[in-house]
Structure formats: C-alpha cells, structure tokens
Design an enzyme around this catalytic site. Structure first.
Site, PDB file in Angstrom:
ATOM      1  N   HIS A  66      -7.042   1.495   2.423  1.00  0.00           N
ATOM      2  CA  HIS A  66      -8.104   0.532   2.129  1.00  0.00           C
ATOM      3  C   HIS A  66      -9.187   0.661   3.200  1.00  0.00           C
ATOM      4  O   HIS A  66      -9.016   1.408   4.174  1.00  0.00           O
ATOM      5  CB  HIS A  66      -7.565  -0.908   2.036  1.00  0.00           C
ATOM      6  CG  HIS A  66      -6.714  -1.342   3.199  1.00  0.00           C
ATOM      7  ND1 HIS A  66      -6.194  -2.607   3.308  1.00  0.00           N
ATOM      8  CD2 HIS A  66      -6.286  -0.688   4.317  1.00  0.00           C
ATOM      9  CE1 HIS A  66      -5.482  -2.708   4.420  1.00  0.00           C
ATOM     10  NE2 HIS A  66      -5.533  -1.558   5.053  1.00  0.00           N
TER      11      HIS A  66
ATOM     12  N   TRP B   9       0.840  -1.207   0.000  1.00  0.00           N
ATOM     13  CA  TRP B   9       0.000   0.000   0.000  1.00  0.00           C
ATOM     14  C   TRP B   9       0.869   1.249   0.000  1.00  0.00           C
ATOM     15  O   TRP B   9       1.493   1.569   1.013  1.00  0.00           O
ATOM     16  CB  TRP B   9      -0.923  -0.006   1.223  1.00  0.00           C
ATOM     17  CG  TRP B   9      -1.892  -1.156   1.195  1.00  0.00           C
ATOM     18  CD1 TRP B   9      -3.099  -1.180   0.560  1.00  0.00           C
ATOM     19  CD2 TRP B   9      -1.735  -2.435   1.806  1.00  0.00           C
ATOM     20  NE1 TRP B   9      -3.699  -2.406   0.730  1.00  0.00           N
ATOM     21  CE2 TRP B   9      -2.895  -3.197   1.492  1.00  0.00           C
ATOM     22  CE3 TRP B   9      -0.734  -3.037   2.572  1.00  0.00           C
ATOM     23  CZ2 TRP B   9      -3.068  -4.514   1.921  1.00  0.00           C
ATOM     24  CZ3 TRP B   9      -0.909  -4.339   3.006  1.00  0.00           C
ATOM     25  CH2 TRP B   9      -2.064  -5.065   2.679  1.00  0.00           C
TER      26      TRP B   9
ATOM     27  N   GLN C 147     -13.634   1.684  -2.051  1.00  0.00           N
ATOM     28  CA  GLN C 147     -13.623   0.243  -1.810  1.00  0.00           C
ATOM     29  C   GLN C 147     -14.924  -0.116  -1.102  1.00  0.00           C
ATOM     30  O   GLN C 147     -15.553   0.736  -0.473  1.00  0.00           O
ATOM     31  CB  GLN C 147     -12.448  -0.166  -0.912  1.00  0.00           C
ATOM     32  CG  GLN C 147     -11.123  -0.277  -1.650  1.00  0.00           C
ATOM     33  CD  GLN C 147     -10.062  -1.011  -0.855  1.00  0.00           C
ATOM     34  OE1 GLN C 147     -10.199  -1.235   0.349  1.00  0.00           O
ATOM     35  NE2 GLN C 147      -8.990  -1.371  -1.542  1.00  0.00           N
TER      36      GLN C 147
ATOM     37  N   ARG D 213      -4.204   6.489  -2.149  1.00  0.00           N
ATOM     38  CA  ARG D 213      -2.859   5.905  -2.248  1.00  0.00           C
ATOM     39  C   ARG D 213      -1.913   6.841  -2.980  1.00  0.00           C
ATOM     40  O   ARG D 213      -2.332   7.588  -3.863  1.00  0.00           O
ATOM     41  CB  ARG D 213      -2.904   4.546  -2.962  1.00  0.00           C
ATOM     42  CG  ARG D 213      -3.479   3.471  -2.049  1.00  0.00           C
ATOM     43  CD  ARG D 213      -3.405   2.085  -2.625  1.00  0.00           C
ATOM     44  NE  ARG D 213      -4.356   1.215  -1.919  1.00  0.00           N
ATOM     45  CZ  ARG D 213      -4.660  -0.025  -2.304  1.00  0.00           C
ATOM     46  NH1 ARG D 213      -4.085  -0.542  -3.381  1.00  0.00           N
ATOM     47  NH2 ARG D 213      -5.522  -0.726  -1.612  1.00  0.00           N
TER      48      ARG D 213
ATOM     49  N   VAL E 123      -5.632 -12.072   6.387  1.00  0.00           N
ATOM     50  CA  VAL E 123      -6.478 -13.250   6.151  1.00  0.00           C
ATOM     51  C   VAL E 123      -5.609 -14.498   5.995  1.00  0.00           C
ATOM     52  O   VAL E 123      -4.451 -14.413   5.592  1.00  0.00           O
ATOM     53  CB  VAL E 123      -7.374 -13.075   4.885  1.00  0.00           C
ATOM     54  CG1 VAL E 123      -8.491 -12.093   5.147  1.00  0.00           C
ATOM     55  CG2 VAL E 123      -6.545 -12.674   3.680  1.00  0.00           C
TER      56      VAL E 123
ATOM     57  N   ALA F 105     -13.535 -12.161   5.258  1.00  0.00           N
ATOM     58  CA  ALA F 105     -13.528 -10.741   4.883  1.00  0.00           C
ATOM     59  C   ALA F 105     -13.260 -10.649   3.396  1.00  0.00           C
ATOM     60  O   ALA F 105     -12.675 -11.559   2.797  1.00  0.00           O
ATOM     61  CB  ALA F 105     -12.468  -9.990   5.666  1.00  0.00           C
TER      62      ALA F 105
HETATM   63  N1  PHE Z   1      -7.849  -4.462   1.744  1.00  0.00           N
HETATM   64  C1  PHE Z   1      -7.327  -5.266   0.674  1.00  0.00           C
HETATM   65  C2  PHE Z   1      -6.698  -4.364  -0.370  1.00  0.00           C
HETATM   66  O1  PHE Z   1      -6.914  -3.174  -0.361  1.00  0.00           O
HETATM   67  C3  PHE Z   1      -8.410  -6.126   0.055  1.00  0.00           C
HETATM   68  C4  PHE Z   1      -8.902  -7.218   0.984  1.00  0.00           C
HETATM   69  C5  PHE Z   1      -9.891  -6.968   1.878  1.00  0.00           C
HETATM   70  C6  PHE Z   1      -8.351  -8.490   0.922  1.00  0.00           C
HETATM   71  C7  PHE Z   1     -10.374  -7.969   2.726  1.00  0.00           C
HETATM   72  C8  PHE Z   1      -8.797  -9.470   1.757  1.00  0.00           C
HETATM   73  C9  PHE Z   1      -9.801  -9.240   2.649  1.00  0.00           C
HETATM   74  O2  PHE Z   1      -5.968  -4.805  -1.224  1.00  0.00           O
END
Ligand code: PHE
Length: 358
Positions: free
Chosen positions: A187, A166, A227, A213, A270, A326
């Site tokens: 995010h 990120w 998002q 970003r 995750v 998630a």
């Molecule tokens: N937050 C992650 C991203 O911006 C996306 C994501 C969200 C992946 C939830 C897994 C679970 O790339």
C-alpha cells in the site's frame, strides 16, 4: 546531322516539298524529345529550311524575290505548326497525369496518430487535482520498500495477525538475522511515516503510486494496482476535518449532489478507522435490483481514519500536541465506478480496444 542544302534545288517546288515533308513528320511526333530533334533538323541554326533561306543570297534577284517570300512563309508556317504540336503534346501529358495522380485539394489532411493518457493516469490526476485544490501537495515514494515502513512504523509488528490483511510479495534477500526485510509495498501508507520523518507539521500531502500484492487475480483483484494516499497532520485536526475534506472530494469527483457514509473499520495505523461510501449514482441510493452497489445503495470508495498516536510517536511527533487524518483509495476502483468497467484486469492487459475508449 542535316545535309547541307543543294542550292540548285531552291525552287518554289522544293520549298513546298520540304514544308510538306516536315509537316507530315511533325504530325506523327508525340513526345517533346522528338519534337526538339525535329526543330533542330528543320528550323535549327544549321537546319534544312534555315539552309535554304541562307542559300537564297546566291540566286538572282527575280528568283530571290519569289523564293524568299516562299521561304519566309514556310518558316512561319513550320514555327506555328511546331508551337501547336508542342501545346498539344503538353496538354496530353497534363491530362494523362491528372487522370493518374488525381489530387483532391478539398480532402481534409490525414491526422497524425497521437497517443493518450492511460485511464489510470487520467483518474490519478483527477484525484490529485481535487486534493491539490484543497491545499495538499503531491509526494511520491519507493515501490520497493522496507518491512520497517510498510508494516512496523504503521503499528503492524511482526507476527501481528493484521499482517494477513496484505498478501505480500517479498524480495528474495535476507539480512544477518535471517529475515526478509524488503518487499514490494502493499500500500502507499508507508509514505505516511516517511513524510512525517522528513518534516514537521503542518503536513498536507497526497501520495499516488503503484502497489503490489500476492493475489489470485479476478475481476476485482490485480497483483499490481495504484493507490492514492492522503495525510494531514497539524495542531487541532479533528474527525470533522476528515469528514469535511473527504466529503468535498467525493462531490468534486462524483458530482455535487453526492451523499457520503462513514462506517467503523479496522486499520492498525488509524484510530478510529472508517470506510467511506458514496450513495450509488447508478440507482441514486435506491439499492433494490442495482448491480453496481449490489442492492445496498452505497459504494465503498476508500479507507480512512485518525492517525494512530503510536504512528505519530513513532516518527517523533508529540501525539498530545498533534493529530491528523489519513486515507487511502484505489484509482482503478474509482475509474471502474466512474466508467462502468467490470473487470480490473482490463487496465493492464494492453488491449488497445479498451484503452482507446478513454
Ligand atoms: N493502506 C490501507 C489499505 O491498503 C488503506 C488506508 C490508508 C486506510 C490510510 C486508512 C488510512 O488497505
């Protein structure tokens, strides 16, 4: 002011002369104001003809009989001519205005200019509606976020190489330790931790919102974008729930005959992590020569996974008791796929020619 009538001149000839003069004058009048002046001059209470008629009483019987009849006839004639003239002037006025301000009552009315929802707003609502229909609740959170929620609580400690995933815009503010603790969220995932801190399972939330970003912009990269995050945590949630829920979502948004594919992917918060693709609706999964899916037959639409035990423990949930999944997806990307938009920068460049199409 009309002159007072000379009674000695009340003869048939003088009445006739008066009528002739009045008629001739009337002929040349073509406005209502002059017409009224004419009426007052001849037929008004102190008008010339009125005076003549009043003077008749001074005459002897025989003269009065003849002049009286003539006088009354003259009055009727002038009144009639006045009426005709009035009608003529009114008709002319009407014809003139009808020619000038032509009004077509059959024309449809002018539509007031109305705005519309931005394509991102439309698609965000569509995405949220799909999940609301499956029992999720919409929650929102801050765009200026702590490093703590954006990274730390998501199992991304300081100095961890995963932070490179990120490109972050930091807020120019140091704490006592000389660190920069605030940023523009990269995010919507920090809301996972915030939501879980604020409630006990079962959790079923959907979180739409803006992210930022530090990005060099091009056709597929913007420095700000949306998002939609999703989180479900409960006793006994499995990977099958993740697949079933997201499969249902894909069908609701992209059509009933959609196929989906899950592949391993890495996100620190995750485990296991996946990316989800749908079969390309442009080439129906054929792949070859397809611009949309670049020959692969598949289009990636989101990242997802089972909530990492460290994240659950971090918010005080017992990872032995609770599990969850998630996911995070980009509405602009979804809109680009759905509507065939080939440059993400079009969304926020305020070009009405683009925006009016939605
Ligand atoms: N937050 C992650 C991203 O911006 C996306 C994501 C969200 C992946 C939830 C897994 C679970 O790339």
């Amino acid at each position: 002011m009309p002159e007072s009538p000379d009674l000695t001149e009340v003869t048939p000839e003088s009445i006739q002369g008066l009528v002739q003069g009045a008629s001739a004058q009337l002929e040349s009048i073509d406005d209502l104001e002059s017409l009224e002046k004419w009426r007052v001059e001849y037929l008004g209470r102190r008008g010339r003809l009125t005076g003549v008629l009043r003077g008749l009483s001074q005459l002897d019987l025989e003269q009065r009989r003849v002049a009286g009849a003539l006088g009354n006839q003259a009055k009727r004639q002038l009144e009639e001519e006045l009426e005709q003239r009035t009608r003529k002037i009114n008709d002319a006025r009407l014809a003139k205005s009808a020619g000038q301000d032509r009004l077509d009552v059959t024309l449809p009315g002018r539509l007031p200019v109305t705005g519309r929802l931005h394509p991102t707003t439309q698609i965000v609502r569509e995405i949220c509606d799909a999940f609301i229909g499956m029992g999720f609740t919409v929650v929102e959170g801050p765009e200026v976020e702590w490093d703590h929620y954006n990274f730390e609580m998501l199992n991304i400690p300081k100095g961890h190489p995963a932070r490179d995933m990120w490109n972050t815009l930091w807020i120019d503010h140091r704490n006592e330790a000389g660190e920069y603790p605030m940023l523009l969220r990269t995010h919507t995932s920090p809301m996972q931790a915030r939501v879980m801190e604020s409630m006990q399972p079962p959790v079923r939330v959907i979180i739409p919102g803006k992210c930022y970003r530090y990005e060099a912009t091009d056709a597929t990269h913007e420095w700000h974008f949306y998002q939609v995050e999703g989180l479900a945590v409960d006793d006994g949630i499995t990977f099958a729930d993740l697949k079933g829920t997201l499969y249902e979502f894909a069908k609701r948004l992209f059509g009933e005959d959609r196929k989906v594919r899950f592949r391993c992917d890495y996100f620190p918060f995750v485990e296991p992590g996946v990316d989800m693709s749908i079969d390309c609706f442009a080439c129906h999964g054929e792949g070859e020569g397809c611009r949309l899916c670049r020959d692969s037959g598949w289009i990636e639409i989101m990242g997802a996974g089972m909530v990492h035990p460290k994240v659950l423990a971090g918010v005080g949930y017992d990872p032995e008791k609770y599990t969850g999944f998630a996911f995070g997806l980009g509405p602009e990307r979804i809109a680009m796929l759905k509507y065939g938009i080939d440059d993400i920068r079009l969304f926020y460049s305020n070009d009405l020619r683009f925006l009016r199409q939605f």
